[in-house]
Design an enzyme around this catalytic site. Structure first.
Site, PDB file in Angstrom:
ATOM      1  N   ASP A  93       4.781  -4.908   9.982  1.00 58.47           N
ATOM      2  CA  ASP A  93       5.777  -4.233  10.958  1.00 58.47           C
ATOM      3  C   ASP A  93       5.867  -4.845  12.432  1.00 58.47           C
ATOM      4  OD1 ASP A  93       6.733  -2.108   9.223  1.00 58.47           O
ATOM      5  OD2 ASP A  93       5.257  -0.524   9.957  1.00 58.47           O
ATOM      6  N   THR A 145      -1.777   7.236  -0.046  1.00 60.72           N
ATOM      7  CA  THR A 145      -2.970   6.875  -0.795  1.00 60.72           C
ATOM      8  C   THR A 145      -3.565   5.763  -0.176  1.00 60.72           C
ATOM      9  OG1 THR A 145      -2.135   5.664  -2.357  1.00 60.72           O
ATOM     10  CG2 THR A 145      -2.346   8.155  -2.830  1.00 60.72           C
ATOM     11  N   ARG A 172       0.877  -1.157   0.276  1.00 58.02           N
ATOM     12  CA  ARG A 172      -0.126   0.135   0.044  1.00 58.02           C
ATOM     13  C   ARG A 172       0.954   1.217   0.082  1.00 58.02           C
ATOM     14  NH1 ARG A 172      -5.043   0.358   3.957  1.00 58.02           N
ATOM     15  NH2 ARG A 172      -3.297   1.133   5.317  1.00 58.02           N
ATOM     16  N   ASP A 216      -0.005  -1.787  12.181  1.00 59.22           N
ATOM     17  CA  ASP A 216       0.656  -2.335  10.993  1.00 59.22           C
ATOM     18  C   ASP A 216       1.144  -3.744  11.254  1.00 59.22           C
ATOM     19  OD1 ASP A 216       2.664  -3.188   8.765  1.00 59.22           O
ATOM     20  OD2 ASP A 216       2.162  -1.103   8.124  1.00 59.22           O
TER      21      ASP A 216
HETATM   22  C1  PRP Z   1      -0.926  -4.469   4.616  1.00 56.92           C
HETATM   23  C2  PRP Z   1      -1.610  -5.735   4.977  1.00 56.92           C
HETATM   24  C3  PRP Z   1      -2.577  -6.056   3.751  1.00 56.92           C
HETATM   25  C4  PRP Z   1      -3.133  -4.571   3.329  1.00 56.92           C
HETATM   26  C5  PRP Z   1      -4.492  -4.374   3.789  1.00 56.92           C
HETATM   27  O1  PRP Z   1      -0.086  -4.658   3.709  1.00 56.92           O
HETATM   28  O2  PRP Z   1      -0.778  -6.810   5.225  1.00 56.92           O
HETATM   29  O3  PRP Z   1      -1.837  -6.824   2.842  1.00 56.92           O
HETATM   30  O4  PRP Z   1      -2.145  -3.589   4.058  1.00 56.92           O
HETATM   31  O5  PRP Z   1      -4.833  -3.176   3.345  1.00 56.92           O
HETATM   32  P1  PRP Z   1      -5.836  -2.972   2.183  1.00 56.92           P
HETATM   33  O6  PRP Z   1      -7.138  -3.999   2.577  1.00 56.92           O
HETATM   34  O7  PRP Z   1      -6.292  -1.534   2.533  1.00 56.92           O
HETATM   35  O8  PRP Z   1      -5.327  -3.126   0.886  1.00 56.92           O
HETATM   36  P2  PRP Z   1       0.941  -3.324   3.321  1.00 56.92           P
HETATM   37  O9  PRP Z   1       0.719  -2.993   2.114  1.00 56.92           O
HETATM   38  O10 PRP Z   1       1.178  -2.374   4.590  1.00 56.92           O
HETATM   39  O11 PRP Z   1       2.341  -4.217   3.005  1.00 56.92           O
HETATM   40  P3  PRP Z   1       3.283  -5.058   4.103  1.00 56.92           P
HETATM   41  O12 PRP Z   1       2.579  -6.392   4.370  1.00 56.92           O
HETATM   42  O13 PRP Z   1       4.576  -5.342   3.401  1.00 56.92           O
HETATM   43  O14 PRP Z   1       3.792  -4.341   5.283  1.00 56.92           O
HETATM   44  N1  URA Z   2      -2.407  -2.853   7.052  1.00 56.53           N
HETATM   45  C1  URA Z   2      -2.254  -3.036   8.372  1.00 56.53           C
HETATM   46  O1  URA Z   2      -1.345  -3.911   8.660  1.00 56.53           O
HETATM   47  N2  URA Z   2      -2.854  -2.521   9.245  1.00 56.53           N
HETATM   48  C2  URA Z   2      -4.121  -1.971   9.008  1.00 56.53           C
HETATM   49  O2  URA Z   2      -4.716  -1.590   9.885  1.00 56.53           O
HETATM   50  C3  URA Z   2      -4.364  -1.569   7.773  1.00 56.53           C
HETATM   51  C4  URA Z   2      -3.807  -2.183   6.752  1.00 56.53           C
END
Ligand code: PRP
Ligand code: URA
Length: 238
Positions: free
Chosen positions: A232, A138, A134, A229
Protein backbone atom coordinates in the site's frame (compact mmCIF):
# COMPACT_ATOMS: atom_id res chain seq x y z
CA UNK A 1 19.50 -4.61 16.80
CA UNK A 2 16.35 -3.02 18.16
CA UNK A 3 18.22 -0.96 20.78
CA UNK A 4 20.51 0.28 18.05
CA UNK A 5 17.52 1.28 15.93
CA UNK A 6 16.05 3.24 18.79
CA UNK A 7 19.35 4.97 19.36
CA UNK A 8 19.36 6.09 15.75
CA UNK A 9 15.89 7.62 15.62
CA UNK A 10 13.61 10.05 17.37
CA UNK A 11 15.52 12.82 19.08
CA UNK A 12 18.05 13.46 16.33
CA UNK A 13 21.27 13.13 18.32
CA UNK A 14 24.36 11.82 16.60
CA UNK A 15 25.18 8.21 17.46
CA UNK A 16 28.92 7.64 17.14
CA UNK A 17 29.86 4.34 15.48
CA UNK A 18 31.50 3.16 18.69
CA UNK A 19 28.06 3.20 20.35
CA UNK A 20 26.98 0.47 17.93
CA UNK A 21 29.90 -1.80 18.69
CA UNK A 22 28.82 -5.24 19.78
CA UNK A 23 25.54 -5.18 17.83
CA UNK A 24 25.00 -7.90 15.25
CA UNK A 25 27.08 -7.25 12.17
CA UNK A 26 25.65 -9.90 9.92
CA UNK A 27 25.91 -13.64 9.83
CA UNK A 28 23.97 -15.90 12.14
CA UNK A 29 21.93 -13.91 14.65
CA UNK A 30 21.81 -14.87 18.31
CA UNK A 31 18.64 -16.39 19.83
CA UNK A 32 18.54 -19.04 17.14
CA UNK A 33 17.35 -16.78 14.31
CA UNK A 34 19.16 -17.56 11.11
CA UNK A 35 18.95 -14.23 9.30
CA UNK A 36 21.76 -12.05 7.99
CA UNK A 37 21.08 -8.38 8.74
CA UNK A 38 23.03 -5.92 6.62
CA UNK A 39 24.81 -3.56 8.97
CA UNK A 40 25.53 -0.35 7.13
CA UNK A 41 24.67 3.19 8.21
CA UNK A 42 23.05 3.87 4.83
CA UNK A 43 20.85 0.77 5.18
CA UNK A 44 19.80 1.91 8.65
CA UNK A 45 18.99 5.36 7.31
CA UNK A 46 16.95 3.97 4.42
CA UNK A 47 14.94 1.61 6.65
CA UNK A 48 14.23 4.43 9.09
CA UNK A 49 12.95 6.65 6.24
CA UNK A 50 10.78 3.75 5.02
CA UNK A 51 9.34 3.29 8.52
CA UNK A 52 8.37 6.96 8.88
CA UNK A 53 4.65 7.23 8.20
CA UNK A 54 5.20 10.68 6.69
CA UNK A 55 7.22 9.19 3.81
CA UNK A 56 5.07 9.43 0.67
CA UNK A 57 4.95 6.74 -2.08
CA UNK A 58 7.36 8.45 -4.52
CA UNK A 59 10.13 8.67 -1.91
CA UNK A 60 9.17 5.24 -0.58
CA UNK A 61 9.83 3.72 -4.01
CA UNK A 62 13.21 5.44 -4.31
CA UNK A 63 14.27 4.36 -0.83
CA UNK A 64 13.23 0.79 -1.65
CA UNK A 65 15.36 0.86 -4.80
CA UNK A 66 18.43 2.10 -2.97
CA UNK A 67 18.04 -0.35 -0.08
CA UNK A 68 17.56 -3.25 -2.50
CA UNK A 69 20.96 -2.54 -4.06
CA UNK A 70 22.59 -2.99 -0.64
CA UNK A 71 20.57 -6.12 0.12
CA UNK A 72 21.25 -7.65 -3.29
CA UNK A 73 24.99 -7.14 -2.93
CA UNK A 74 24.92 -8.87 0.45
CA UNK A 75 22.75 -11.71 -0.84
CA UNK A 76 25.05 -12.41 -3.78
CA UNK A 77 28.49 -11.94 -2.20
CA UNK A 78 29.27 -15.65 -2.68
CA UNK A 79 28.22 -15.98 -6.34
CA UNK A 80 30.73 -17.91 -8.43
CA UNK A 81 32.72 -15.98 -11.01
CA UNK A 82 34.44 -16.97 -14.22
CA UNK A 83 38.14 -16.14 -14.33
CA UNK A 84 39.29 -15.10 -17.75
CA UNK A 85 42.08 -13.29 -19.49
CA UNK A 86 41.35 -9.80 -20.79
CA UNK A 87 43.31 -6.99 -22.37
CA UNK A 88 43.30 -3.63 -20.65
CA UNK A 89 44.53 -0.74 -22.79
CA UNK A 90 47.95 -1.33 -21.18
CA UNK A 91 48.43 -5.06 -20.64
CA UNK A 92 46.96 -8.54 -20.29
CA UNK A 93 45.43 -9.55 -16.98
CA UNK A 94 43.15 -12.14 -15.40
CA UNK A 95 39.74 -10.81 -14.42
CA UNK A 96 36.48 -12.18 -13.03
CA UNK A 97 33.06 -11.98 -14.64
CA UNK A 98 29.71 -13.31 -13.58
CA UNK A 99 28.12 -16.23 -15.38
CA UNK A 100 24.52 -15.84 -16.54
CA UNK A 101 22.05 -15.19 -13.76
CA UNK A 102 20.87 -14.98 -11.07
CA UNK A 103 17.12 -15.62 -11.25
CA UNK A 104 15.10 -13.02 -9.36
CA UNK A 105 11.56 -13.74 -8.28
CA UNK A 106 9.50 -10.98 -6.66
CA UNK A 107 6.49 -12.00 -4.61
CA UNK A 108 3.67 -9.83 -5.93
CA UNK A 109 2.81 -7.24 -5.28
CA UNK A 110 5.23 -5.61 -2.83
CA UNK A 111 8.24 -7.55 -4.12
CA UNK A 112 7.90 -5.71 -7.43
CA UNK A 113 9.32 -2.64 -5.68
CA UNK A 114 12.63 -4.49 -5.30
CA UNK A 115 12.83 -5.88 -8.83
CA UNK A 116 14.24 -3.06 -10.94
CA UNK A 117 17.26 -2.50 -8.67
CA UNK A 118 18.33 -6.13 -9.10
CA UNK A 119 17.62 -6.23 -12.83
CA UNK A 120 19.78 -3.12 -13.21
CA UNK A 121 22.63 -4.66 -11.20
CA UNK A 122 22.66 -8.03 -12.96
CA UNK A 123 22.01 -7.56 -16.68
CA UNK A 124 21.92 -11.31 -17.44
CA UNK A 125 19.22 -11.91 -14.87
CA UNK A 126 16.04 -13.84 -15.58
CA UNK A 127 12.81 -12.97 -13.82
CA UNK A 128 9.94 -15.04 -12.45
CA UNK A 129 6.79 -13.93 -10.64
CA UNK A 130 4.88 -15.42 -7.74
CA UNK A 131 1.54 -13.84 -6.86
CA UNK A 132 0.49 -14.36 -3.25
CA UNK A 133 -2.00 -12.34 -1.24
CA UNK A 134 -2.70 -12.57 2.47
CA UNK A 135 -6.33 -12.86 3.52
CA UNK A 136 -7.14 -9.74 5.54
CA UNK A 137 -8.74 -11.63 8.42
CA UNK A 138 -6.71 -14.85 8.62
CA UNK A 139 -3.37 -13.48 7.27
CA UNK A 140 -3.02 -16.75 5.35
CA UNK A 141 -1.53 -16.20 1.89
CA UNK A 142 -3.09 -17.76 -1.19
CA UNK A 143 -1.54 -18.10 -4.61
CA UNK A 144 -2.99 -16.29 -7.64
CA UNK A 145 -0.10 -16.30 -10.13
CA UNK A 146 3.02 -18.32 -10.87
CA UNK A 147 5.40 -17.85 -13.77
CA UNK A 148 8.94 -19.17 -13.34
CA UNK A 149 11.91 -19.33 -15.70
CA UNK A 150 14.29 -22.32 -15.45
CA UNK A 151 15.68 -22.29 -11.90
CA UNK A 152 17.70 -25.50 -11.70
CA UNK A 153 21.41 -24.96 -10.97
CA UNK A 154 21.00 -21.19 -10.77
CA UNK A 155 21.14 -18.88 -7.79
CA UNK A 156 17.59 -17.72 -7.11
CA UNK A 157 16.75 -14.54 -5.21
CA UNK A 158 13.19 -14.49 -3.90
CA UNK A 159 12.44 -10.89 -3.00
CA UNK A 160 9.63 -9.75 -0.74
CA UNK A 161 10.09 -6.75 1.55
CA UNK A 162 8.02 -8.04 4.48
CA UNK A 163 8.59 -11.37 6.25
CA UNK A 164 5.74 -11.46 8.78
CA UNK A 165 4.25 -14.90 9.56
CA UNK A 166 6.47 -16.39 6.88
CA UNK A 167 3.46 -17.94 5.11
CA UNK A 168 4.11 -16.15 1.80
CA UNK A 169 7.85 -16.81 1.83
CA UNK A 170 7.56 -20.51 2.67
CA UNK A 171 4.96 -21.01 -0.09
CA UNK A 172 7.18 -19.17 -2.56
CA UNK A 173 10.20 -21.28 -1.61
CA UNK A 174 8.07 -24.44 -1.91
CA UNK A 175 7.14 -23.41 -5.46
CA UNK A 176 10.73 -22.67 -6.50
CA UNK A 177 11.93 -25.99 -5.04
CA UNK A 178 9.14 -27.83 -6.89
CA UNK A 179 10.45 -26.22 -10.08
CA UNK A 180 13.95 -27.58 -9.36
CA UNK A 181 15.57 -24.69 -7.49
CA UNK A 182 18.30 -25.73 -5.07
CA UNK A 183 20.22 -22.48 -4.43
CA UNK A 184 17.55 -20.16 -3.04
CA UNK A 185 18.10 -16.94 -1.07
CA UNK A 186 15.29 -14.93 0.50
CA UNK A 187 15.77 -11.16 0.47
CA UNK A 188 13.54 -8.98 2.62
CA UNK A 189 13.53 -5.51 4.13
CA UNK A 190 11.90 -6.07 7.53
CA UNK A 191 11.52 -9.47 9.18
CA UNK A 192 9.59 -10.57 12.24
CA UNK A 193 11.02 -13.31 14.47
CA UNK A 194 7.92 -15.42 13.72
CA UNK A 195 8.57 -15.30 9.98
CA UNK A 196 12.27 -16.04 10.32
CA UNK A 197 11.48 -19.03 12.55
CA UNK A 198 8.91 -20.34 10.06
CA UNK A 199 11.32 -20.15 7.11
CA UNK A 200 14.24 -21.52 9.15
CA UNK A 201 12.13 -24.48 10.24
CA UNK A 202 10.65 -25.43 6.85
CA UNK A 203 13.61 -24.42 4.70
CA UNK A 204 16.81 -24.49 6.81
CA UNK A 205 18.88 -24.46 3.61
CA UNK A 206 17.58 -21.03 2.55
CA UNK A 207 19.55 -18.04 3.84
CA UNK A 208 17.55 -14.95 4.71
CA UNK A 209 19.07 -11.53 4.09
CA UNK A 210 17.29 -8.52 5.55
CA UNK A 211 17.72 -4.94 6.65
CA UNK A 212 15.96 -5.18 10.02
CA UNK A 213 14.78 -7.83 12.45
CA UNK A 214 11.83 -6.38 14.33
CA UNK A 215 10.19 -7.20 17.66
CA UNK A 216 6.99 -9.15 16.98
CA UNK A 217 3.67 -9.40 15.12
CA UNK A 218 0.49 -7.72 16.29
CA UNK A 219 -2.94 -9.42 16.42
CA UNK A 220 -3.49 -8.68 12.72
CA UNK A 221 -0.09 -10.24 11.91
CA UNK A 222 1.52 -6.91 11.05
CA UNK A 223 5.14 -6.39 12.02
CA UNK A 224 5.93 -4.18 15.05
CA UNK A 225 7.39 -1.60 14.92
CA UNK A 226 7.41 -2.36 11.19
CA UNK A 227 6.44 0.13 8.53
CA UNK A 228 2.80 -0.75 7.82
CA UNK A 229 1.56 -2.36 4.63
CA UNK A 230 4.49 -2.23 2.24
CA UNK A 231 2.44 -2.75 -0.93
CA UNK A 232 0.00 0.00 0.00
CA UNK A 233 2.79 2.44 0.84
CA UNK A 234 4.69 1.56 -2.33
CA UNK A 235 1.72 2.00 -4.65
CA UNK A 236 -0.32 4.63 -2.80
CA UNK A 237 -3.26 2.32 -2.14
CA UNK A 238 -3.73 3.12 1.54
C1 PRP B 1 2.58 -8.74 2.22
C2 PRP B 1 4.07 -8.75 1.97
C3 PRP B 1 4.39 -10.22 1.97
C4 PRP B 1 3.41 -10.77 2.98
C5 PRP B 1 4.15 -11.07 4.24
O1 PRP B 1 1.90 -9.02 1.06
O2 PRP B 1 4.44 -8.12 0.80
O3 PRP B 1 4.20 -10.84 0.71
O4 PRP B 1 2.42 -9.76 3.19
O5 PRP B 1 3.31 -11.64 5.17
P1 PRP B 1 3.45 -13.14 5.65
O6 PRP B 1 4.88 -13.35 5.99
O7 PRP B 1 2.56 -13.18 6.86
O8 PRP B 1 2.96 -14.04 4.56
P2 PRP B 1 0.31 -8.99 0.92
O9 PRP B 1 -0.25 -10.37 1.03
O10 PRP B 1 -0.29 -7.97 1.85
O11 PRP B 1 0.08 -8.59 -0.59
P3 PRP B 1 0.55 -7.28 -1.40
O12 PRP B 1 2.04 -7.36 -1.55
O13 PRP B 1 -0.17 -7.46 -2.70
O14 PRP B 1 0.10 -6.06 -0.66
N1 URA C 1 2.76 -7.29 5.14
C1 URA C 1 3.08 -5.98 5.20
O1 URA C 1 3.08 -5.29 4.18
N2 URA C 1 3.39 -5.46 6.40
C2 URA C 1 3.39 -6.18 7.53
O2 URA C 1 3.68 -5.63 8.60
C3 URA C 1 3.05 -7.54 7.45
C4 URA C 1 2.75 -8.07 6.24
Amino acid sequence: MFEALQANSGNGHLVPPVALAGKPTGGRESNGMNIRIVEHPLARHLVTRLRDKATAPAEFRTLTNHLTVILALEATRDLPVIRQQIETPLETMEGDTLPEGPVVIPILRAGLGMLSAIVDLFPAVSVGYIGLARDHTTAVASSYYLKLPPVAEKPVLIVDPMLATGGSATQAIDAVKEAGGTDIRLVCVVAAPEGVAAVNERHPDVPIIGAALDRELNDQKYILPGLGDFGDRLYGTL
